[in-house]
Scaffold this active site. Structure first.
Site: not given
Lengths: 433, 280
Positions: A51, A53, A103, A113, A118, A124, A193-195, A197
């Protein structure tokens, strides 16, 4: 002479809508590789399409120079995806020989990247290479090149720290948890709570071994809803914090204006859970957890700022390490390129030697047949002949090797001249080195 | 010849301790990433080679003296260092936590240094004590002490790691230190091992008293009492942990307290108090 070239685009140079146009599906990759094989312009090719390159690595040997080889690739892309030559020029990059190698090494080591270090890209590239090899795209040279790229990628990961240290808040939380607990297996995470993150963080924790999820919310229905996503247990929120007794990791992100988790009730909870470690992550603004909580023995509190500091310092470290990694890439690319040159020159040198030796041997046999020399004399003549062959070949070989190592002189012309002048039959697929 | 071997062993231990400490202390990131594996390798192999030399040295010493070299407390320290290294190597073998060496190897080095410095001391070991009871009694106790020193190392590692987590300074040092849970757990296991060995050593010692006729035995011996105190400190640790959940930071402090008690029992009593265990 073999030319290694690549054409490509990435998030560094092109917007997403252009990269989309250039992307290859799996079927398209196979089709394109077949096209290359049949066209005979390009001997070897690997197509990498992710996605971020799209790149084609190719080896062409029936061309005058690298520019001509690159032109073949550019024309192919323009024809295949129906893209104007102008936009192709604007949004893509071309690399020749040493630059191509460098390269590919950078890409594989994830120095190119979006997030340096990463880990996905290595996989890949491997997939792209395997697919191309199966489709008959990669041959002797690209096999060598990609194998080397993987080992350079591994070397960089082990010798530098570009791939260590979390670079997102949720992973930073996971890493911290790993520094506290001896294992995450069997541990319990509580989402207060929620969210988005907090759910993402909980998800990462679960995929790292945390086995139980508790969800507490002031509105019980919402707790049930979130708990369903994790196969967890919904609990009603209670001001004495009793729902935290089994929680080893607490992620809090409510929109409450005041502290929900205060020192005193939490100390009581800690006593009830026999002071087992508790890692509290407060990602709410305004904060949910009273800062004084960190004074309780075995309770460790990190708020959103603390986690962001960890991430920022990790990113900075990765950037610093990237400089060292670049140096490794440059060195390795140069070394590989030199080896490749010698590898390409070797068959010609071998053939030339063999031709000279064969002529000498034939002539010797003829001579011995005609004359009657003693064994000693025959040996002397034979060794003299060998010496002559050696001396005759000395300067051409030395200069050829110099031209290869020099890099500036186009030794391809030398090789071609030698092959033509001496009518050498050089098998290009000679794979020993 | 034997003294030269001792000197070589001492120097190898010095180098090993320096490299062990260095592997933890060198600044984080930058070039450290390349040098560190080398330093760690040198440290670990230095430790292993040092251990081999020390084993050889003790064996030779044993042969020349004709009995287990345990006449004066200063020559027992060589064996003490040996026990520490043995326990350390076993732990590394089981857990791959080489970092522990940064804490226990300096202790082993100091022990050898003491032994080397006083190597000329030749106190005569009374005839009735020259037997295998001595070997069993002392080696069990020293191995127990060595396990306590490993527990002490884990305690220190725990405290440093906890400090780092609380101060929120994320450095490579954290990556080398095991997680809090692991330091705590391993420290506890070392404590249990130490208690078992010490208990066995004491039992062997008390049985031995039944067979010694020529050396007067008294129960109120300084060494016996301080050993009991040490033993009690560790037993209390285990009890508090089991029944009141004393683990983590408290356990780490207790391991340090235990270490001090071991030092008092081992060195303190011999230097400042009269005991039949000193053989003057």
């Amino acid at each position: 002479m073999n030319q290694i070239v690549s054409i490509g685009t990435s998030h560094h140079v092109a917007p997403i809508d252009f990269r989309e146009k250039l992307a290859f599906s799996e079927a398209q990759i196979i089709e394109s590789l077949q096209h290359f094989r049949e066209s005979d312009q390009v001997q070897e090719a690997v197509i990498l399409s992710t996605c971020n390159r799209v790149e084609i690595y190719a080896v062409a040997n029936a061309v005058r120079n690298a520019d001509a080889a690159a032109k073949i690739l550019a024309e192919f892309l323009s024809r295949y995806h129906q893209i104007g030559v102008e936009s192709l020029k604007k949004w893509t990059y071309l690399h020749h020989n040493l630059e191509t190698i460098r390269h590919l090494f950078r890409v594989t080591a994830s120095l190119d990247s979006m997030v340096v270090g990463e880990s996905q890209i290595l996989g890949q590239v491997k997939e792209a290479y395997d697919a191309s090899r199966e489709a008959g795209g990669a041959g002797t040279i690209l096999n060598r090149l990609f194998t080397k790229a993987f080992s350079v990628g591994k070397r960089i990961r082990s010798e530098t720290t570009i791939a260590t240290g979390a670079v997102s808040i949720s992973y930073a939380a996971v890493e911290l948890a790993k520094k506290i607990f001896n294992t995450l297996e069997g541990k319990t995470v509580a989402i207060v709570g929620a969210g988005e993150m907090s759910e993402l963080t909980a998800k990462h924790l679960v995929s790292n071994g945390v086995s139980n999820v508790i969800v507490a919310n002031r509105t019980y229905e919402r707790a049930v809803k979130v708990a369903e996503k994790f196969n967890g247990t919904p609990l009603p929120y209670d001001s004495d914090l009793s729902f935290l007794i089994d929680a080893d990791i607490v992620i809090s992100s409510t929109d409450a204006p005041d502290y929900l988790i205060k020192r005193r009730p939490l100390a009581e909870v800690m006593r009830k859970r026999k002071h087992r470690y508790m890692f509290l992550i407060d990602i709410a603004v305004p904060r949910d957890i009273e800062p004084d909580v960190s004074k309780i023995d075995h309770a460790f509190l990190y708020n959103i700022d603390d986690l962001e500091t960890v991430v920022a310092s990790n990113l900075k470290d990765r950037q610093q390490e990237a400089t060292r990694a670049e140096q490794i890439v440059t060195d390795e690319a140069k070394r590989f390129y030199d080896q490749l040159q010698i590898f390409q020159v070797n068959p010609t040198i071998k053939a030339l030697h063999q031709q000279f030796r064969e002529i000498a041997d034939t002539e010797l046999q003829a001579c011995f047949y005609k004359t009657t020399l003693s064994d000693q004399q025959e040996a002397a003549v034979a060794s003299m002949t060998q010496a002559i062959v050696k001396k005759l070949l000395h300067y051409p070989m030395q200069n050829l090797r110099c031209a290869v190592n020099d890099g500036d002189t186009d030794h391809g012309q030398y090789i071609q001249a030698l092959q033509e002048l001496f009518a050498l039959d050089v098998n290009d697929d000679n794979s020993d080195m | 010849m034997i003294n030269f071997l001792f000197l070589v062993t001492l120097l190898i231990y010095l180098a090993a301790s320096i490299f062990q400490t260095l592997s933890l202390a060198i600044s984080n990131r930058s070039e450290a990433a390349i040098i560190r594996p080398t330093i760690e390798r040198v440290a670990f192999w230095g430790t292993s080679i040092g251990f081999a030399f020390l084993t050889l040295f003790i064996a030779l010493w044993w042969l020349t003296q004709g009995h287990f070299p345990m006449t004066h407390w200063t020559d027992s320290t060589a064996f003490f260092a040996w026990a520490i290294t043995l326990i350390y190597l076993i732990i590394v073998r089981l857990t791959h936590l080489r970092t522990l060496g940064s804490f226990v190897m300096p202790v082993a080095f100091i022990a050898i240094l003491i032994s080397y410095s006083f190597a000329t001391h030749t106190a005569a070991l009374p005839e009735p004590l020259q037997n295998y009871w001595l070997l069993a009694h002392t080696s069990l106790i020293f191995l127990g002490y060595a396990a306590f020193i490993a527990a002490f190392g884990f305690g220190l590692m725990y405290l440093i790691a906890e400090r780092k987590i609380r101060k929120k300074t994320d450095t490579l040092l954290d990556n080398l230190l095991p997680s809090l849970g692991i330091s705590d757990e391993l420290g506890y296991r070392c404590t249990i091992l130490g208690v078992i060995l010490l208990t066995m050593g004491v039992i062997v010692g008390s049985l031995w008293t039944q067979y010694i006729r020529d050396v007067p035995w008294r129960w109120l011996d300084a060494k016996v009492i301080s050993t009991l105190v040490t033993w009690f400190i560790y037993i209390a640790q285990i009890g508090l942990r089991q029944f009141w959940g004393w683990h983590g930071r408290r356990a780490a402090y207790a391991a340090i307290l235990g270490f001090v008690a071991v030092l008092c029992t081992y060195v303190g009593v011999d230097l400042f108090l009269d005991s039949m265990h000193t053989y003057r």
